[in-house]
Structures are given as structure tokens and as C-alpha cells.
Design a protein around this motif. Sequence first.
Motif, PDB file in Angstrom:
ATOM      1  N   UNK A 131       0.836  -1.199   0.000  1.00  0.00           N
ATOM      2  CA  UNK A 131       0.000   0.000   0.000  1.00  0.00           C
ATOM      3  C   UNK A 131       0.874   1.253   0.000  1.00  0.00           C
ATOM      4  N   UNK A 132       1.955   1.222   0.775  1.00  0.00           N
ATOM      5  CA  UNK A 132       2.878   2.359   0.811  1.00  0.00           C
ATOM      6  C   UNK A 132       3.571   2.562  -0.529  1.00  0.00           C
ATOM      7  N   UNK A 133       3.926   1.452  -1.170  1.00  0.00           N
ATOM      8  CA  UNK A 133       4.525   1.542  -2.511  1.00  0.00           C
ATOM      9  C   UNK A 133       3.531   2.183  -3.478  1.00  0.00           C
ATOM     10  N   UNK A 134       2.290   1.730  -3.396  1.00  0.00           N
ATOM     11  CA  UNK A 134       1.263   2.263  -4.285  1.00  0.00           C
ATOM     12  C   UNK A 134       1.019   3.744  -4.046  1.00  0.00           C
ATOM     13  N   UNK A 135       0.991   4.162  -2.791  1.00  0.00           N
ATOM     14  CA  UNK A 135       0.753   5.569  -2.486  1.00  0.00           C
ATOM     15  C   UNK A 135       1.808   6.456  -3.128  1.00  0.00           C
ATOM     16  N   UNK A 136       3.065   6.024  -3.033  1.00  0.00           N
ATOM     17  CA  UNK A 136       4.137   6.805  -3.649  1.00  0.00           C
ATOM     18  C   UNK A 136       3.994   6.830  -5.167  1.00  0.00           C
ATOM     19  N   UNK A 137       3.677   5.674  -5.739  1.00  0.00           N
ATOM     20  CA  UNK A 137       3.527   5.600  -7.194  1.00  0.00           C
ATOM     21  C   UNK A 137       2.342   6.432  -7.678  1.00  0.00           C
ATOM     22  N   UNK A 138       1.264   6.450  -6.895  1.00  0.00           N
ATOM     23  CA  UNK A 138       0.074   7.199  -7.284  1.00  0.00           C
ATOM     24  C   UNK A 138       0.308   8.705  -7.255  1.00  0.00           C
ATOM     25  N   UNK A 139       1.243   9.137  -6.407  1.00  0.00           N
ATOM     26  CA  UNK A 139       1.613  10.554  -6.416  1.00  0.00           C
ATOM     27  C   UNK A 139       2.260  10.926  -7.747  1.00  0.00           C
ATOM     28  N   UNK A 140       3.080  10.009  -8.248  1.00  0.00           N
ATOM     29  CA  UNK A 140       3.714  10.233  -9.558  1.00  0.00           C
ATOM     30  C   UNK A 140       2.651  10.299 -10.652  1.00  0.00           C
ATOM     31  N   UNK A 141       1.727   9.342 -10.611  1.00  0.00           N
ATOM     32  CA  UNK A 141       0.668   9.280 -11.616  1.00  0.00           C
ATOM     33  C   UNK A 141      -0.197  10.536 -11.557  1.00  0.00           C
ATOM     34  N   UNK A 142      -0.520  10.979 -10.362  1.00  0.00           N
ATOM     35  CA  UNK A 142      -1.365  12.164 -10.200  1.00  0.00           C
ATOM     36  C   UNK A 142      -0.710  13.392 -10.806  1.00  0.00           C
ATOM     37  N   UNK A 143       0.591  13.574 -10.541  1.00  0.00           N
ATOM     38  CA  UNK A 143       1.292  14.720 -11.113  1.00  0.00           C
ATOM     39  C   UNK A 143       1.336  14.637 -12.632  1.00  0.00           C
ATOM     40  N   UNK A 144       1.536  13.431 -13.137  1.00  0.00           N
ATOM     41  CA  UNK A 144       1.607  13.264 -14.583  1.00  0.00           C
ATOM     42  C   UNK A 144       0.289  13.670 -15.244  1.00  0.00           C
ATOM     43  N   UNK A 145      -0.826  13.261 -14.637  1.00  0.00           N
ATOM     44  CA  UNK A 145      -2.111  13.592 -15.243  1.00  0.00           C
ATOM     45  C   UNK A 145      -2.474  15.055 -15.063  1.00  0.00           C
TER      46      UNK A 145
END
Length: 368
Positions: A131-145
Motif C-alpha cells: 500500500x505504501x509503494x502504491x501511495x508513492x507511485x500514485x503521487x507520480x501518476x497524479x502529477x503526470x495527469x
Amino acid sequence: MGCGTSAILDSPQTDSLSVARGRMKNKNSVDEFIHLDEEISEMEGLCPGPRLATAEAWIEHLQEKRDALVLNTDLTQYNSAKDQTVTDSTVVTVNQEFINDSPSKDLTRLVINLGVLTDKHKASAQEDFFANINKSALEVVSMRYYNEILDHTKSRVKLLTENYRTLNELYVQQDGIIALISGGTYMTSFEESLDSQLETARDVRDKLGSTLEQWRICGLLLRACSKSASQGLQFWKSIKALRSPKDVIHLVLECRNNTQASLIALECAQLSLPNVEIKFVSNRQVLAVKHINTYMITDIADELRYNHVTKVLETYEENMQNASSWLYETYNSTLRKDFDKAESTVKTLSGKLRSHRHELFIKETERK
């Protein structure tokens, strides 16, 4: 001289220069005035004024939200950025470093080695870690979008700026002809009255034109939201048919990223129309989708959890489709009708003024 629009929510981005280039040159100044006035009427329908102001304000709002996302990033190596002014170059640098140093870089190996795809007990034991890995990755995805939405809006602003410049050039040409024939003064009280009525009608239409751009932005974002939700659901439902762990992880990440893209598009859609409550959208459902997106990797091994995620994504996808349809239906039954009425008034008054000036200018040129 107003700048309204009759464009619909999903209208194509018309190249204004093609309108200007298509105008026939005429040596007769009166005929030239008529051609210019007709062209101006068409150009005003592209709404370079009110729409441009709205789009520029939308860019500023998006940048504030995007920059706040960077500054609130939970990764300690970027804490120093919190005391700095966020610029586009800062975002690009941080975004690229996130991607290069992302915790999900070796995710496939971790998932396979820890056996979380096939053993629900191992998955349960490791769910907080992933879940922690996903949270960090989702921050990247959010900025990209957010950046993608910003880039799209900047392209829109560029088009509207070109339209606005072209329209102003037409205004200058038209004013020059009027000054040449009449000295730039009203020739009759009826001409002055029509011009005053026209400006008032244009003001009404332009205010509606600005609102149209807001609804256009929201409508396009909701369509993107619905499309990404459908793609995410499709990826999720395809997982069970796969045998290769690498293929499964690939589809899970595709599902996760598309679902996050949908959530970001929905968030931005709500920001673009803050005073409109979008039907079929609830905070409770959004929180549920965010939750499953965080724990998606470790929910595959548990059949009950997998089915729960499926139901959440199905409901979300259906509601986003309904929300998008509702927005367009509401637009067509309310704002669109109001704008069409205002635009019709403008065109009627514009036509009367054009016809009256044609008569006046013909007489004036014959007299000279």
C-alpha cells in the motif's frame, strides 16, 4: 465589440485563420465593410474573448493544485522543495526523479518473490508494505495527469489567443473603413440606437460564453474520467484469465493508473464547476475507489476482495458514465438554450445594423 460563442461542449477547435484567409477582397469599401462585418459575426461565434479569460484562469487554478501536490509529497528526499517556489521546471525535475527512483521500479520482482498474487495470507501480511509503494507511485501518476491536463489547456489557450488576435485585426480593419466613410461618427440616431442595443446584447452573450467554457472543460474532463474508468475496469476483469505473474502485475498497474487518471479527471471536473453539484458523484464512492486503488495488488489472491474491487469499479464506471451524460443533457436543456437565445438576439441586431449602415454608406459614397 463582443466575443461570444455558439460552440458546443465538445466542439472541434476551429482554425480561425482559415476564416480570415477565406474572405474575398473587394475594392469597393462598402462591400468590403459588409464582408468584414459578416466575418466578424462568425469569428465572434468562436468566443476568443470570454473563453480565453476563463481558460487562462483555469490554468492558474490547475497550477496551484498541481504545485500543492508537489509540495505535499510524502517522500522525505523532496522535503527541501517545500520551502521553495514551485516552477514548471521544478515539477518536471521532481516528476522525472520520482519515475527514475520510484519504489515500484522492482515491483514485479517483489510481488513474485513474496507470493502475494496467489497466497491470500501472504498478501494480507504484506498489504501495508505494498500500500505504501502504491501511495508513492500514485503521487507520480497524479502529477503526470495534472501536467497532461495543463498541457491540453495551454493548447486550448494558444488557439483562443490566435482567434482573439485575428478578431481584433478584423475590428481594426472594419473601424478603418467606417472612419473612411463616415468619419467614425454615427450618421443617424437609429444607427446609434442599434449599436447601443447590440453592445448590450453582446455583453449578455459574452457572460454566457464565459460560462460555456467552464462547462466545456467539465464536460471533456468527465468524458475522460468515464473513459479511464472503463479502461481500468476492463484491465481488472482480464486479470483472472492470465497465468503469467508478470502479465498479471502489468494489468494490475494498468488498472491502477487508469483508475487514478479517472479520479484526477473527476477531481478537476469538480474544480472547473465548483458551484455545480455533479449528479451520480459522491464523496463516499470516491473514497472507496481511492482505497481499493491503494490495496489493489494484495486484493487479487483473496477471491472475496477481488470480487469486492470488481463491484466497486463496476459501480464507479457506471456512475461516471451517467455523470457525463447528465452534464451534457443538463447543458443542452439549460445553458445552451440561454446562449442560443442571446446569440440569436445579437445576430438579429447585428444584421439590422449592417443593413442600415449599408444603405447609409452607399448614399455617402455616391454623394462623394
